[in-house]
Each structure stands twice: as structure tokens, then as C-alpha cells.
Scaffold this active site. Structure first.
Site, PDB file in Angstrom:
ATOM      1  N   TYR A  76      -5.793   8.922   0.052  1.00 17.96           N
ATOM      2  CA  TYR A  76      -5.228   7.538   0.719  1.00 17.96           C
ATOM      3  C   TYR A  76      -6.664   6.995   0.773  1.00 17.96           C
ATOM      4  CZ  TYR A  76      -3.964   4.173   4.153  1.00 17.96           C
ATOM      5  OH  TYR A  76      -3.952   2.948   4.793  1.00 17.96           O
ATOM      6  N   ASP A 130      -8.924   1.908   8.264  1.00 13.10           N
ATOM      7  CA  ASP A 130      -9.882   2.606   9.090  1.00 13.10           C
ATOM      8  C   ASP A 130     -10.257   4.096   8.174  1.00 13.10           C
ATOM      9  OD1 ASP A 130      -7.389   3.325   9.663  1.00 13.10           O
ATOM     10  OD2 ASP A 130      -8.190   4.223  11.760  1.00 13.10           O
ATOM     11  N   ALA A 134       0.729  -0.988  -0.011  1.00 12.38           N
ATOM     12  CA  ALA A 134       0.083  -0.020   0.215  1.00 12.38           C
ATOM     13  C   ALA A 134       0.905   1.200  -0.072  1.00 12.38           C
ATOM     14  CB  ALA A 134      -0.983   0.097   1.203  1.00 12.38           C
ATOM     15  N   LYS A 145      -8.096   3.336  -1.134  1.00 11.98           N
ATOM     16  CA  LYS A 145      -8.159   2.173  -0.508  1.00 11.98           C
ATOM     17  C   LYS A 145      -9.815   1.555  -0.396  1.00 11.98           C
ATOM     18  CE  LYS A 145      -5.502   0.140   1.620  1.00 11.98           C
ATOM     19  NZ  LYS A 145      -4.665  -1.116   1.354  1.00 11.98           N
TER      20      LYS A 145
END
Length: 292
Positions: free
Chosen positions: A124, A101, A59, A128
Site C-alpha cells: 500500500y 503517512d 485509493a 502511494k
């Protein structure tokens, strides 16, 4: 079983390598093995490894830089997942994907469940979330998505390692610590061990949360780290933190003020119990002190 882990040099991949079961043949692939990062290069690596299962722990995690370079962030966090799905779907290869999260906006006052509405605040988190949505739309029957929160470890670069480095270098320094950002600090070693438990059992597709058992502020998390580091002899004396609010930092990306995760669904299904934040920190500090 042959397992391929993407993200070789990240803290989670290092924790996976440290804790991997002896009966598995595991290959670790870092970004250097995918230069240039392209679908053709990825396919060549996947063909060579011929995995029975893939763990995507790769990532782009530099949240501020993602705002400045959204193209490369999306390439690693979203496009890579799309390419993995194309390759895996041809063979029915199961895929475990690690998410975050930061798909949430932080406006909740209670830990987020898997059913909670998603609304990322930054590039970001958006990248995701796009990866999650692609997996759930295109490969749900063979995908296991695990969201986690505030990952820390004795490996690599993370909040625990950076904080101790600052305090050990200048013990008398009064460090500013955020009091109004809340999350669920998660031991990378504990998370890695749970992932391996999921790998060796019959594959369970779906979207689940796995995070540390306590919801704390950055200030409280730092206080826990100091307490355990003093107990382990890694710090010499009392440490003082200066309380500040998150908006006092000139960050490029907006961050959720509250991103604690509710892991009760997966814990209940698996029958897992958790040690607690202090015990998890102790285990990571032991790794941090291990001989090279």
C-alpha cells in the site's frame, strides 16, 4: 469553478461533499463509474465532467489485502494517477492528490516533515509513493500532494466508527488496543474543510503534510474517543482496554510503528490553527449522530 472528486464513497469524499462551498460545482465519481477501471473509461468520465480542478481521493486502503492483490492495489493507487496526469497535462488542469503517512518506515522518533526520507514497509505505501513520485516528476507544476495520517470520521468505515460499534454492541467487552503504534489522528471533516480552502485560493503546487495536531498511540486515541463518546452520551459506562503490542496481531502487511506527521509547513504558509484532538472528535461524533 467545476471540481471533480474521485473516490465518491470514501470517508474523505463524503466529508468533502458535506462541507463543499456553495459557489463550486462539484461532481463525485466512485469506482462504479469506472468499471472496468481503464484509462479509456477514466478519460470518458473526465471528458464528460470537464473539470477545472481534480481532487483524487480514490485509493485502495485495505493494507493487508494489498499484499495479497498488489496488481489491483497498484492499478487504483498508481496507474490511476498516471492516467489522471496524462489527461490533465493536456489541458493544464490542476490536480490535488491525497497521500499517506505509510510512505515512511516508522523508525523515526519525531514527526516526519516533507523532507524526511521515504521507505514504505508494505505494498500500500509503495503504491502511494509511486504515485507521488510520478506527480513530482511528470506534473509537479500543477500538482498539490497532501499526505495525511490516521484519517477518521463520522462517515463510512474507520477506526472511530468501528470502535464505537464494538463498544455499543458489547459494552462490557474488554477490547485489545495497541500501545506501540503512533500516528496523528486526522478528522476527515477538518481535512476536507482545509482542502476546500486550498481549492478556492490561487493554486499552490507542492508536497505538504496535513494531519491532526496530536501524536498519540492507538491506545491513547481509543481513550480519547471513549472519553468524548461518554460525554456525548453514545456510551453507557466505563470502558476498559487491554494493552497489547502491534506484533501480537497476525497481520499480513507490516505497518510503521511511528508515522506522526509534522504539518507546520502548511500551517505556517496558510496561517491555520487547529482545534485539538478532543474538539475534532466531538465534531465527528456530531456527524455520526446526524439524522439520515
Amino acid at each position: 469553478m467545476k471540481v471533480l472528486v474521485l473516490g465518491e464513497h470514501g470517508q474523505l469524499a463524503q466529508a468533502l461533499a458535506y462541507s463543499q462551498p456553495a459557489q463550486l460545482k462539484v461532481t463525485y465519481l466512485g469506482r462504479s463509474g469506472l468499471v472496468p477501471l481503464s484509462q479509456a473509461q477514466l478519460n470518458a468520465q473526465l471528458d464528460a465532467a470537464a473539470p477545472d480542478l481534480i481532487i483524487n481521493a480514490a485509493a485502495w486502503t485495505d493494507v493487508d489485502q494489498a499484499e495479497l492483490d498488489p496488481e489491483h492495489c497498484s492499478l487504483l493507487n498508481t496507474e490511476l494517477v498516471c492516467w489522471l496526469v496524462q489527461w490533465a497535462s493536456a489541458l493544464g488542469t490542476p490536480l490535488i492528490h491525497i497521500s499517506t503517512d505509510y510512505v515512511f518506515n516508522g523508525l523515526s522518533s519525531e514527526p516526519y516533515t516533507e523532507e524526511a526520507a521515504v521507505s514504505p514497509l508494505n505494498q500500500y505505501g509503495a503504491s502511494k509513493l509511486e504515485a507521488e513520485q510520478h506527480l513530482l516528476f511528470s506534473y509537479a507544476q500543477r500538482s498539490l500532494i497532501l499526505r495525511t495520517s490516521w484519517l477518521y470520521s463520522g462517515f463510512g468505515s474507520n477506526f472511530l466508527v468501528k470502535l464505537l460499534a464494538i463498544l455499543q454492541k458489547t459494552p462490557q467487552q474488554k477490547v485489545s488496543m495497541v500501545t506501540d503504534q503512533w500516528g496523528s489522528p486526522t478528522s476527515a471533516l477538518d481535512f476536507a474543510e482545509r482542502i476546500w480552502q486550498l481549492v478556492v485560493q490561487p493554486f499552490r503546487p507542492g508536497l505538504y503534510h496535513y494531519a491532526g495536531p496530536q501524536c498519540v498511540s492507538r491506545f491513547e486515541f481509543a481513550t480519547f474517543i471513549v472519553q468524548r463518546a461518554l460525554h456525548a452520551g453514545l456510551l453507557a459506562g466505563k470502558v476498559e482496554f487491554s494493552p497489547v503490542r502491534l506484533n501480537s496481531f497476525a497481520a499480513t502487511a507490516e505497518r510503521p510503528l511511528y508515522s506522526c506527521l509534522d504539518s507546520s509547513l502548511l500551517l505556517g504558509i496558510q496561517g491555520w490553527s487547529q482545534l485539538g484532538l478532543s474538539a475534532d472528535i466531538d465534531r465527528e461524533l456530531q456527524l455520526l449522530c446526524r439524522p439520515e
